[in-house]
Scaffold this motif. Sequence first.
Motif, PDB file in Angstrom:
ATOM      1  N   LYS A 140       0.741  -1.454  -0.272  1.00 46.73           N
ATOM      2  CA  LYS A 140      -0.150  -0.183   0.368  1.00 46.73           C
ATOM      3  C   LYS A 140       1.297   1.495  -0.217  1.00 46.73           C
ATOM      4  CE  LYS A 140      -3.592  -2.949   2.724  1.00 46.73           C
ATOM      5  NZ  LYS A 140      -2.923  -3.831   2.867  1.00 46.73           N
ATOM      6  N   ALA A 141       0.817   2.297  -0.207  1.00 46.03           N
ATOM      7  CA  ALA A 141       0.807   3.868  -0.408  1.00 46.03           C
ATOM      8  C   ALA A 141       1.329   3.900   1.065  1.00 46.03           C
ATOM      9  CB  ALA A 141       0.622   5.108  -1.148  1.00 46.03           C
ATOM     10  N   ARG A 142       2.406   4.290   1.260  1.00 41.76           N
ATOM     11  CA  ARG A 142       2.971   5.241   2.462  1.00 41.76           C
ATOM     12  C   ARG A 142       3.996   5.862   2.458  1.00 41.76           C
ATOM     13  NH1 ARG A 142       4.094  -0.804   4.160  1.00 41.76           N
ATOM     14  NH2 ARG A 142       3.406  -1.269   2.519  1.00 41.76           N
ATOM     15  N   SER A 143       4.393   6.239   3.670  1.00 40.59           N
ATOM     16  CA  SER A 143       5.832   6.601   3.698  1.00 40.59           C
ATOM     17  C   SER A 143       6.499   6.556   5.582  1.00 40.59           C
ATOM     18  CB  SER A 143       5.253   8.805   4.306  1.00 40.59           C
ATOM     19  OG  SER A 143       4.358   8.536   5.250  1.00 40.59           O
ATOM     20  N   CYS A 144       7.361   7.051   5.671  1.00 44.60           N
ATOM     21  CA  CYS A 144       8.349   7.092   7.133  1.00 44.60           C
ATOM     22  C   CYS A 144       8.576   5.718   7.416  1.00 44.60           C
ATOM     23  CB  CYS A 144       7.596   7.271   8.020  1.00 44.60           C
ATOM     24  SG  CYS A 144       6.452   9.126   7.874  1.00 44.60           S
ATOM     25  N   HIS A 145       8.541   4.815   6.228  1.00 42.80           N
ATOM     26  CA  HIS A 145       9.428   3.662   6.349  1.00 42.80           C
ATOM     27  C   HIS A 145      10.443   3.031   6.002  1.00 42.80           C
ATOM     28  CE1 HIS A 145       7.977   4.340   2.154  1.00 42.80           C
ATOM     29  NE2 HIS A 145       8.646   3.181   1.562  1.00 42.80           N
ATOM     30  N   GLN A 146      11.182   2.147   5.520  1.00 39.85           N
ATOM     31  CA  GLN A 146      12.570   1.720   5.114  1.00 39.85           C
ATOM     32  C   GLN A 146      12.861   0.816   4.198  1.00 39.85           C
ATOM     33  OE1 GLN A 146      15.859   2.709   6.357  1.00 39.85           O
ATOM     34  NE2 GLN A 146      14.502   3.770   6.724  1.00 39.85           N
ATOM     35  N   LEU A 147      13.792   1.169   3.383  1.00 39.19           N
ATOM     36  CA  LEU A 147      14.138   0.579   2.156  1.00 39.19           C
ATOM     37  C   LEU A 147      15.465  -0.499   2.431  1.00 39.19           C
ATOM     38  CD1 LEU A 147      12.933   1.250  -1.063  1.00 39.19           C
ATOM     39  CD2 LEU A 147      11.650  -0.320   0.117  1.00 39.19           C
ATOM     40  N   ALA A 148      16.006  -1.670   2.537  1.00 39.59           N
ATOM     41  CA  ALA A 148      17.211  -1.655   2.429  1.00 39.59           C
ATOM     42  C   ALA A 148      17.617  -3.015   1.119  1.00 39.59           C
ATOM     43  CB  ALA A 148      17.838  -2.509   4.130  1.00 39.59           C
ATOM     44  N   VAL A 149      18.840  -3.014   0.883  1.00 37.66           N
ATOM     45  CA  VAL A 149      18.706  -4.055  -0.130  1.00 37.66           C
ATOM     46  C   VAL A 149      19.724  -4.719   0.628  1.00 37.66           C
ATOM     47  CG1 VAL A 149      20.369  -4.536  -2.083  1.00 37.66           C
ATOM     48  CG2 VAL A 149      19.138  -2.259  -1.420  1.00 37.66           C
ATOM     49  N   ASP A 150      19.708  -6.546  -0.265  1.00 40.67           N
ATOM     50  CA  ASP A 150      20.675  -7.378   0.265  1.00 40.67           C
ATOM     51  C   ASP A 150      21.838  -7.372  -1.658  1.00 40.67           C
ATOM     52  OD1 ASP A 150      22.226 -10.029  -0.147  1.00 40.67           O
ATOM     53  OD2 ASP A 150      20.729 -11.407   0.142  1.00 40.67           O
ATOM     54  N   GLU A 151      22.546  -6.543  -1.731  1.00 45.89           N
ATOM     55  CA  GLU A 151      23.908  -6.737  -2.617  1.00 45.89           C
ATOM     56  C   GLU A 151      24.128  -7.776  -2.936  1.00 45.89           C
ATOM     57  OE1 GLU A 151      26.568  -3.794  -2.070  1.00 45.89           O
ATOM     58  OE2 GLU A 151      25.355  -2.406  -1.663  1.00 45.89           O
ATOM     59  N   SER A 152      23.815  -9.337  -2.066  1.00 44.00           N
ATOM     60  CA  SER A 152      24.696 -10.129  -2.791  1.00 44.00           C
ATOM     61  C   SER A 152      23.657 -11.094  -2.908  1.00 44.00           C
ATOM     62  CB  SER A 152      24.715 -11.198  -1.377  1.00 44.00           C
ATOM     63  OG  SER A 152      23.488 -11.540  -0.642  1.00 44.00           O
ATOM     64  N   GLU A 153      22.169 -11.067  -3.002  1.00 43.85           N
ATOM     65  CA  GLU A 153      21.288 -11.821  -4.060  1.00 43.85           C
ATOM     66  C   GLU A 153      20.513 -10.118  -4.481  1.00 43.85           C
ATOM     67  OE1 GLU A 153      20.842 -14.556  -3.978  1.00 43.85           O
ATOM     68  OE2 GLU A 153      22.209 -15.421  -2.451  1.00 43.85           O
ATOM     69  N   GLY A 154      20.083  -9.273  -4.341  1.00 44.91           N
ATOM     70  CA  GLY A 154      19.480  -7.684  -5.253  1.00 44.91           C
ATOM     71  C   GLY A 154      18.140  -8.019  -4.585  1.00 44.91           C
ATOM     72  N   TRP A 155      17.726  -8.576  -3.616  1.00 45.41           N
ATOM     73  CA  TRP A 155      16.286  -8.506  -3.125  1.00 45.41           C
ATOM     74  C   TRP A 155      16.967  -6.882  -2.252  1.00 45.41           C
ATOM     75  CZ3 TRP A 155      12.164 -12.179  -3.025  1.00 45.41           C
ATOM     76  CH2 TRP A 155      12.842 -12.903  -3.695  1.00 45.41           C
ATOM     77  N   VAL A 156      15.156  -6.286  -2.521  1.00 41.07           N
ATOM     78  CA  VAL A 156      15.289  -5.354  -2.356  1.00 41.07           C
ATOM     79  C   VAL A 156      13.931  -5.431  -0.391  1.00 41.07           C
ATOM     80  CG1 VAL A 156      13.992  -2.758  -1.540  1.00 41.07           C
ATOM     81  CG2 VAL A 156      15.722  -3.975  -3.614  1.00 41.07           C
ATOM     82  N   TYR A 157      14.015  -5.017   0.442  1.00 41.10           N
ATOM     83  CA  TYR A 157      13.596  -5.337   1.808  1.00 41.10           C
ATOM     84  C   TYR A 157      12.823  -3.812   2.627  1.00 41.10           C
ATOM     85  CZ  TYR A 157      15.594 -10.279   2.014  1.00 41.10           C
ATOM     86  OH  TYR A 157      15.936 -11.561   1.338  1.00 41.10           O
TER      87      TYR A 157
END
Length: 888
Positions: A388-405
């Motif tokens: 859903k649309a949102r703000s004040c969240h967090q994104l982080a990247v697993d560079e070994s696999e290319g997944w974004v959390y």
Amino acid sequence: MAGIALPSRLAYKIHSASGHTSTFTPEHILHDLPTDQASRWTGATSATLDDKPSSSTPSSTSGRRSPAIPLTPNDGNSPNSHKTFKREVQYIILELEQPAVVQRIGFGKYHKTHPCNLAEFSVSGGLSPNPRYMELLYHGGLKNDSQKETFDLKTSNKNSRLRDDVLLPVKYLRIDAYAAHSINYNVSIWHVWLEGDASPTLMPTVLSTYDDHVKTVTSQVLLAHLRRSFLLSAFSTLLTTLPTSITSTFEHPLVSALHTSLVLRGQFTGPDGAEVVLEEMIKEGLFDEWGRNNDDDGGKGKGKSVARWENLEEVGAGVGQGPSPRGGHQMVRVGRKLLLHGGWDGSRDLGDLWELELPRSTEGDGAVGTWRCLNDGLGGKVGEEYPKARSCHQLAVDESEGWVYLLGGIWTIEGEEEWVGKEEPMDEGAPPVVERDGEEEGETGRASNGVDGDEDMEVEHDVSAEGGPKLLFDHQMIVHSGAGMIYVFGGKHVEPVANSDAVEGVFSGMFAYSIERKTWSALLYASLRSGDPTPTDAFKSERLLSRIGHSMLLDTSVPSLFILGGQRGESYLSDLWTVQLATPSSDDADEDAPPPQTSLPTLWRSGAVIDPSSPTPTIVSTKMLSLDYSKEDGPPAGFTQRTNLDAETGEWTMLSGLRSDKRGESPTKDVWRRSRNGDWEQVELRGDYPVGRFAAPVMYDPLRKEHYLMGGNPQDPVDDLRRLGDLWRLKVVKPSPEEALRMAKFLVRKQRFNEMCQTEPTLNALAYLQTTLSSVVDHTDESEASAFRNCMASLLAAPASNNFEDPMDDDSGSEAGQLAESTTSDFSALSESQRLAKTEIKEELFNQRHELFETLLDFFPEKDRQPREDLKEMAMPRWNEVIKGRFD
């Protein structure tokens, strides 16, 4: 240290103190009685308020509202809670039985934590009780616990301008007590012991060597005084009379050559000219300190780093050009692409996902691609998982696999209604992303722990039931790819309430998620659900407190998390913590082991935090690196400050965010840099740069060592719904010896131009200004550009007799006269008044050139230049004392 025996206890007595409270006299510190609360020295002055605290109330979200947070805390448990309080410095002076080289100082404490314990102090020492003749030996603070602490003191003048280290004999030692751990209490010292070497085999040599050192410094200060005062004959006589041991360390031979060519002869160019000498200086390393990296053993460099901002374009200015203006959104780098998701545009939540191609090489102008919308955030096909649309969240990247959390955030009822039922497909080019949604089914959600994915989507619901955090926002999240772990710290829980905004809850703790096992572990405060070490701990400043709007970095070489800044309650924070992690490799993990249980509490044990429910991961230790880095030449306390780590250099870069001072809150445009060894530096802004803002993400590109900033909240006083949509790129340029040489040449050429305006044809001076002088000006440096523009005033003030053409000779010296070459015969044909006038002109010119020479000396190492100390300034305090005593 060679020549010094192992330290032993040194006997001392109390010489004097600033005062004391009640019966807590200074003599108590001679005795170590930790269970006797009366056995301490307590200063006489308590804290007084500097400014009345604001009564404004903080907002609940960084991306939506402009939080009005006063700097002064409402409780005193904040690590920087004393910063808006004034206190007269309390001191105590100890007198040793005999001079010694003092190597350590130790502090005993009360057997329980105590609000009067020293939070900040300094130690100085010397052969006189007068602080003017003491050297700083240490500056730091005590932990608020019952454990004794010892600190190593400075034992030699390693930073002296002389080449040889000289051991410092100490007869008197002064402790300046700046602040207690609680603002409403006076400072107290319970017990002090000193360790060092006062042996008769060492001290006679130390005292004799130190005496020779003082004589050398005194003679060199006198030499510098004579030269500054235009007493050149006396200077030359003394220089040839003093021992070589003194004159050889007065200044580097090239510095003497610079003084001769620049000040005495006025020879700016040519074989022996000032600019040629400067070129030789850079070859000899005299400009190296200007460009020294702060991580070098030599210490902090003299030059300032410069922020070079580039406005990539107002990306929200045209329809379809890029993301619309917003704040509270997130950006990450996946390979050579920048991803942007979500945010708040001032009136509604956003859920769109955008991609921007980054430069693929360190060469060239670094042109970026064009924005591409991967998903408009209005929902996908029926049955398709999408956040859903949102703000004040967090994104982080697993560079070994290319997944974004994605984890957490806030959304509105209206945004959810817009999201439901849409059938727009997601772009197949989007990277795989995992949604980890913490919303409980059946409830209306305004905060969740999640993002989205494409064809490889995985979803987990209600992670708090599996040991993860509850619904939260304004937290921090980092992926440790090598260990296969995700770390989450801070933020606030929110409770969903129908038809209203999300309501603030308590602070969240620290959690870890195993990517391989898909299990959560609670590391800090999970059982309490309060973000505090204990519910009744009165001394929370000893513990890492949860917070919102902070920065969190991961240094995989240690491995450790670094946590700094943020907001707690009504306070902005400026403390710095390190959390050392011990995560076994996947090879050592038992795949058949049951998932960890999180019902057991976490334990504090001798500075370490251990989760007894799980062998992995374990926090080895938590340590406060700084109680208040704003008092250590660091950035001010702030909210939503963004900090990036360069894994190669170990340097941090902090920018944007809200800060608070006497005038209230304001978004900052400042840029700060922290070196690997912990030195902070405010980066100088030059040229065009973005307006101040907060709730703006900053992404770091390690390939080109550039930072990308997009959007944010400018806290517009006229339109509080306004959000920014501009995209900027930052490169921090470190100082270099070559830059220092350019600056030195600018100063020299400016002096030559000013002299040309008085002695040479005006057209020659104008041509020199437009070509030779202009070529070494940094027009992005406002002070330097202003000095260049002001040169026109010298040209307009030129004598009318200079308005004729004449060939310009670059290799000639100034026609104002060769000061070193003047002889008595020069004055033989002049009358007495003419001689006096000519002498005054020469002395005025000497003073101008010598002022320039003193400015140039700041580029060079202390050991290669004449002393900074001015004999007249050193004599003035004593003269003021005499005058005061005479008229009192």
